[in-house]
Design a protein around this motif. Sequence first.
Motif, PDB file in Angstrom:
ATOM      1  N   LEU A  79       0.850  -1.192   0.000  1.00 44.67           N
ATOM      2  CA  LEU A  79       0.000   0.000   0.000  1.00 44.67           C
ATOM      3  C   LEU A  79       0.885   1.241   0.000  1.00 44.67           C
ATOM      4  CD1 LEU A  79      -2.795   1.420   0.272  1.00 44.67           C
ATOM      5  CD2 LEU A  79      -2.448   1.319   2.763  1.00 44.67           C
ATOM      6  N   ALA A  80       0.579   2.192  -0.883  1.00 41.25           N
ATOM      7  CA  ALA A  80       1.275   3.476  -0.903  1.00 41.25           C
ATOM      8  C   ALA A  80       0.241   4.590  -0.889  1.00 41.25           C
ATOM      9  CB  ALA A  80       2.151   3.595  -2.148  1.00 41.25           C
ATOM     10  N   LEU A  81       0.553   5.667  -0.159  1.00 47.40           N
ATOM     11  CA  LEU A  81      -0.305   6.844  -0.089  1.00 47.40           C
ATOM     12  C   LEU A  81       0.388   7.988  -0.811  1.00 47.40           C
ATOM     13  CD1 LEU A  81      -1.403   6.785   3.680  1.00 47.40           C
ATOM     14  CD2 LEU A  81      -2.642   5.881   1.694  1.00 47.40           C
ATOM     15  N   LEU A  82      -0.384   8.766  -1.566  1.00 51.21           N
ATOM     16  CA  LEU A  82       0.173   9.908  -2.284  1.00 51.21           C
ATOM     17  C   LEU A  82      -0.646  11.144  -1.934  1.00 51.21           C
ATOM     18  CD1 LEU A  82       1.342   9.902  -6.007  1.00 51.21           C
ATOM     19  CD2 LEU A  82       0.585  11.938  -4.825  1.00 51.21           C
ATOM     20  N   ASP A  83       0.007  12.133  -1.340  1.00 54.03           N
ATOM     21  CA  ASP A  83      -0.639  13.396  -0.981  1.00 54.03           C
ATOM     22  C   ASP A  83      -0.525  14.342  -2.168  1.00 54.03           C
ATOM     23  OD1 ASP A  83      -1.771  15.529   0.300  1.00 54.03           O
ATOM     24  OD2 ASP A  83      -0.051  15.968   1.576  1.00 54.03           O
ATOM     25  N   ALA A  84      -1.663  14.641  -2.789  1.00 50.80           N
ATOM     26  CA  ALA A  84      -1.680  15.439  -4.017  1.00 50.80           C
ATOM     27  C   ALA A  84      -1.931  16.910  -3.711  1.00 50.80           C
ATOM     28  CB  ALA A  84      -2.765  14.916  -4.957  1.00 50.80           C
ATOM     29  N   PRO A  85      -1.526  17.816  -4.633  1.00 56.48           N
ATOM     30  CA  PRO A  85      -1.852  19.232  -4.468  1.00 56.48           C
ATOM     31  C   PRO A  85      -3.363  19.456  -4.513  1.00 56.48           C
ATOM     32  CG  PRO A  85      -0.109  18.933  -6.101  1.00 56.48           C
ATOM     33  CD  PRO A  85      -0.675  17.583  -5.799  1.00 56.48           C
ATOM     34  N   ASP A  86      -3.781  20.673  -4.135  1.00 55.68           N
ATOM     35  CA  ASP A  86      -5.204  21.014  -4.114  1.00 55.68           C
ATOM     36  C   ASP A  86      -5.797  20.973  -5.519  1.00 55.68           C
ATOM     37  OD1 ASP A  86      -4.844  21.498  -1.421  1.00 55.68           O
ATOM     38  OD2 ASP A  86      -4.466  23.635  -1.714  1.00 55.68           O
ATOM     39  N   ILE A  87      -6.961  20.372  -5.632  1.00 53.84           N
ATOM     40  CA  ILE A  87      -7.605  20.297  -6.943  1.00 53.84           C
ATOM     41  C   ILE A  87      -8.181  21.637  -7.376  1.00 53.84           C
ATOM     42  CG2 ILE A  87      -8.146  17.855  -6.773  1.00 53.84           C
ATOM     43  CD1 ILE A  87     -10.953  18.630  -5.881  1.00 53.84           C
ATOM     44  N   ASP A  88      -8.323  22.591  -6.425  1.00 50.79           N
ATOM     45  CA  ASP A  88      -8.829  23.925  -6.769  1.00 50.79           C
ATOM     46  C   ASP A  88      -7.777  24.992  -6.473  1.00 50.79           C
ATOM     47  OD1 ASP A  88      -8.817  23.689  -4.048  1.00 50.79           O
ATOM     48  OD2 ASP A  88     -10.825  24.524  -3.729  1.00 50.79           O
ATOM     49  N   SER A  89      -6.514  24.592  -6.539  1.00 56.37           N
ATOM     50  CA  SER A  89      -5.419  25.518  -6.246  1.00 56.37           C
ATOM     51  C   SER A  89      -5.484  26.744  -7.153  1.00 56.37           C
ATOM     52  CB  SER A  89      -4.075  24.810  -6.437  1.00 56.37           C
ATOM     53  OG  SER A  89      -3.006  25.728  -6.347  1.00 56.37           O
ATOM     54  N   LEU A  90      -5.011  27.872  -6.645  1.00 54.87           N
ATOM     55  CA  LEU A  90      -4.920  29.077  -7.463  1.00 54.87           C
ATOM     56  C   LEU A  90      -3.869  28.922  -8.557  1.00 54.87           C
ATOM     57  CD1 LEU A  90      -5.132  31.833  -4.696  1.00 54.87           C
ATOM     58  CD2 LEU A  90      -6.935  31.106  -6.264  1.00 54.87           C
ATOM     59  N   LEU A  91      -2.942  27.994  -8.365  1.00 48.20           N
ATOM     60  CA  LEU A  91      -1.882  27.761  -9.334  1.00 48.20           C
ATOM     61  C   LEU A  91      -2.317  26.689 -10.326  1.00 48.20           C
ATOM     62  CD1 LEU A  91       1.157  27.677  -6.857  1.00 48.20           C
ATOM     63  CD2 LEU A  91       0.254  29.638  -8.141  1.00 48.20           C
ATOM     64  N   ALA A  92      -2.338  27.052 -11.604  1.00 46.73           N
ATOM     65  CA  ALA A  92      -2.788  26.105 -12.630  1.00 46.73           C
ATOM     66  C   ALA A  92      -1.918  24.855 -12.660  1.00 46.73           C
ATOM     67  CB  ALA A  92      -2.783  26.786 -14.006  1.00 46.73           C
ATOM     68  N   ASP A  93      -0.608  25.017 -12.446  1.00 48.52           N
ATOM     69  CA  ASP A  93       0.275  23.846 -12.465  1.00 48.52           C
ATOM     70  C   ASP A  93      -0.100  22.864 -11.371  1.00 48.52           C
ATOM     71  OD1 ASP A  93       1.636  24.851 -14.604  1.00 48.52           O
ATOM     72  OD2 ASP A  93       3.312  25.659 -13.437  1.00 48.52           O
ATOM     73  N   ALA A 136      -8.800   5.524  12.370  1.00 50.40           N
ATOM     74  CA  ALA A 136      -8.673   4.065  12.444  1.00 50.40           C
ATOM     75  C   ALA A 136      -9.528   3.352  11.417  1.00 50.40           C
ATOM     76  CB  ALA A 136      -9.021   3.598  13.859  1.00 50.40           C
ATOM     77  N   ALA A 137     -10.755   3.811  11.242  1.00 53.37           N
ATOM     78  CA  ALA A 137     -11.658   3.123  10.308  1.00 53.37           C
ATOM     79  C   ALA A 137     -11.124   3.207   8.879  1.00 53.37           C
ATOM     80  CB  ALA A 137     -13.055   3.743  10.398  1.00 53.37           C
ATOM     81  N   LEU A 138     -10.659   4.389   8.479  1.00 55.09           N
ATOM     82  CA  LEU A 138     -10.102   4.545   7.130  1.00 55.09           C
ATOM     83  C   LEU A 138      -8.834   3.717   6.991  1.00 55.09           C
ATOM     84  CD1 LEU A 138      -9.930   5.874   4.349  1.00 55.09           C
ATOM     85  CD2 LEU A 138      -8.825   7.845   5.437  1.00 55.09           C
ATOM     86  N   ARG A 139      -7.986   3.756   8.002  1.00 56.14           N
ATOM     87  CA  ARG A 139      -6.727   2.993   7.940  1.00 56.14           C
ATOM     88  C   ARG A 139      -7.021   1.498   7.806  1.00 56.14           C
ATOM     89  NH1 ARG A 139      -1.206   3.083   9.576  1.00 56.14           N
ATOM     90  NH2 ARG A 139      -0.482   1.014   8.958  1.00 56.14           N
ATOM     91  N   THR A 140      -7.991   1.022   8.555  1.00 50.10           N
ATOM     92  CA  THR A 140      -8.359  -0.398   8.479  1.00 50.10           C
ATOM     93  C   THR A 140      -8.855  -0.758   7.084  1.00 50.10           C
ATOM     94  OG1 THR A 140      -8.919  -0.448  10.843  1.00 50.10           O
ATOM     95  CG2 THR A 140      -9.852  -2.190   9.452  1.00 50.10           C
ATOM     96  N   TRP A 141      -9.679   0.119   6.524  1.00 49.27           N
ATOM     97  CA  TRP A 141     -10.221  -0.161   5.177  1.00 49.27           C
ATOM     98  C   TRP A 141      -9.096  -0.215   4.150  1.00 49.27           C
ATOM     99  CZ3 TRP A 141     -10.364   2.052   0.366  1.00 49.27           C
ATOM    100  CH2 TRP A 141     -11.337   1.563  -0.520  1.00 49.27           C
ATOM    101  N   LEU A 142      -8.168   0.730   4.210  1.00 50.83           N
ATOM    102  CA  LEU A 142      -7.049   0.754   3.267  1.00 50.83           C
ATOM    103  C   LEU A 142      -6.163  -0.473   3.443  1.00 50.83           C
ATOM    104  CD1 LEU A 142      -6.071   4.546   3.473  1.00 50.83           C
ATOM    105  CD2 LEU A 142      -7.057   3.378   1.495  1.00 50.83           C
ATOM    106  N   ASP A 143      -5.868  -0.822   4.689  1.00 48.58           N
ATOM    107  CA  ASP A 143      -5.034  -2.001   4.931  1.00 48.58           C
ATOM    108  C   ASP A 143      -5.684  -3.256   4.359  1.00 48.58           C
ATOM    109  OD1 ASP A 143      -3.334  -0.328   6.226  1.00 48.58           O
ATOM    110  OD2 ASP A 143      -3.706  -1.107   8.253  1.00 48.58           O
TER     111      ASP A 143
END
Length: 534
Positions: free
Chosen positions: A157-171, A269-276
């Motif tokens: 399992l890998a988690l990826l923290d992405a930038p904001d989908i409504d960021s002021l920066l187009a990039d 905990a509930a989310l972590r359990t589901w992902l695991d």
Amino acid sequence: MVTLDVRPQLLDALSALRDRVAAARFPLPLAGAPRARANRDELLAQLDDYLVPRLRQPEAPLLAVVGGSTGAGKSTLVNSLVGRRVSEAGVLRPTTRTPVLVCHPEDHHWFSGMRVLPDLTRVWMPHQEPSDDLLLPAADGRRVLRIETAESLPPGLALLDAPDIDSLLADNRNLAAELLCAADIWVMVTTAARYADAVPWHLLRTAKEYDATLVTVLDRVPHQVVGEVSRQYGALLTKAGLGDVPRFTVPELPESAWGGGLLPATAVAALRTWLDQQAQDAAARRQVLARTAHGVLDSLKSRMPELASATAAQYAAALRLTSAVDGAYDSEYTRVRGRLQSGAVLAGDALKRWRAFPLDCTAGELLDALVESLAALLLCAVTAADERVDDSWRREPASATPALTDQDSTPDSAEHRIGLAVRRWRRELEEFAEEEVRSLERGAADPEAVAALVATVLLGGRRARSAGEGLAERIGAHGALRLRDRGGRLLAEHLDRVMHNERERRLAPLEALDVHPEPQAELIAALSVLQKER
């Protein structure tokens, strides 16, 4: 249970389809072009970053991408799931400028290479105390993916923290969308205050459209309204056809107020359990992989024809632009031929010189005047054709692209090109005259005078009847006829070349856009082959 199809034939068909999608171009500014370009880029991201690598290596770890709006608490959630700060969180927006991928140390090799997200440069560092240096913006303009490892995450399992989908920066917005395209699991995070906003719902509908494996997190919910907000959010999901999506609620806690701390393990905990479970339970893992992969594959049935239709619209618009140029130049070419037959060139100074020839005007002066008059006629024709093209293109939205509007349309350049072509015709005509005179007795005729007479015959129409008689007197009837025929063919060749070259010059920017009919058929054919393999 649906399983993941990883046959080589399917991968070959998918790779061929990917190449066709990458080759699709939408350069003309039609109404649907921006959407077509966005769809193509999104589809390429899904193929390159998810579907092809997933089918080639189904044993690779699951990648859960955590996405959401500004201030939704994505980074705090990721940090809390991992059990330490791996992604910068705080009140500064946007906080997550550099996406962070966290995996178990045994899985590091799966993500340190270019298997997924090949356009992102990998960077990593050993664990250190939190500091302002934790973010790694790429100073040289490269897009960066930071790799972290944590033994608290289970292998697979890998988690990826992405930038904001409504960021002021187009990039940042574009990168967030690209990262979601690489996900086996979409983890969509929203808050009690913003769960009805349009942006997160757009992503939820997109996930539903692709039938991706999706989980939603309702974050920062005040404990006084947990029941009410959760009920309302669930009703919205059900109305959108997403009622069966796993849903988790995270309460508002002091640790999440400023985004600087870790939430208690019980809060996630509930989310972590589901992902695991998705990573460690073989049946659940197969279900996740099959659902997301088949969702993308199934979406091709509507997305590929849409791309093909957009390429067809591009080609139809290019044909209209080309037809406008062809029609204008064909019309002007016909007019030039008619003007030549009527003797329009033998007018003005040229007519004055002809009437003075040979007593008060030399053969060279007559030729100069005729060449100048012919060049003026051709320049007027080209200018008129370009004006007709401009008028037609102004009514065609597809022409409003800088590649077509920023052309060099100065008369001086056309005048120079036409002048060179006409003077080249004169030199070749004089060579023909010299050849004809050489076949006669020495001194029987002046080659320049013969050239002037045959030019007058070819360009003067009925006004130059006496020029034909004078030419026959100098080189004989047969020689005069022969020279007129050769000179006439030469004149027609040069006229064709001038109008053709000017037409091609006007069409060159359009040709450079590389809009052809083949992509439509190629996209549909690639989809057909893929469907057959499935």
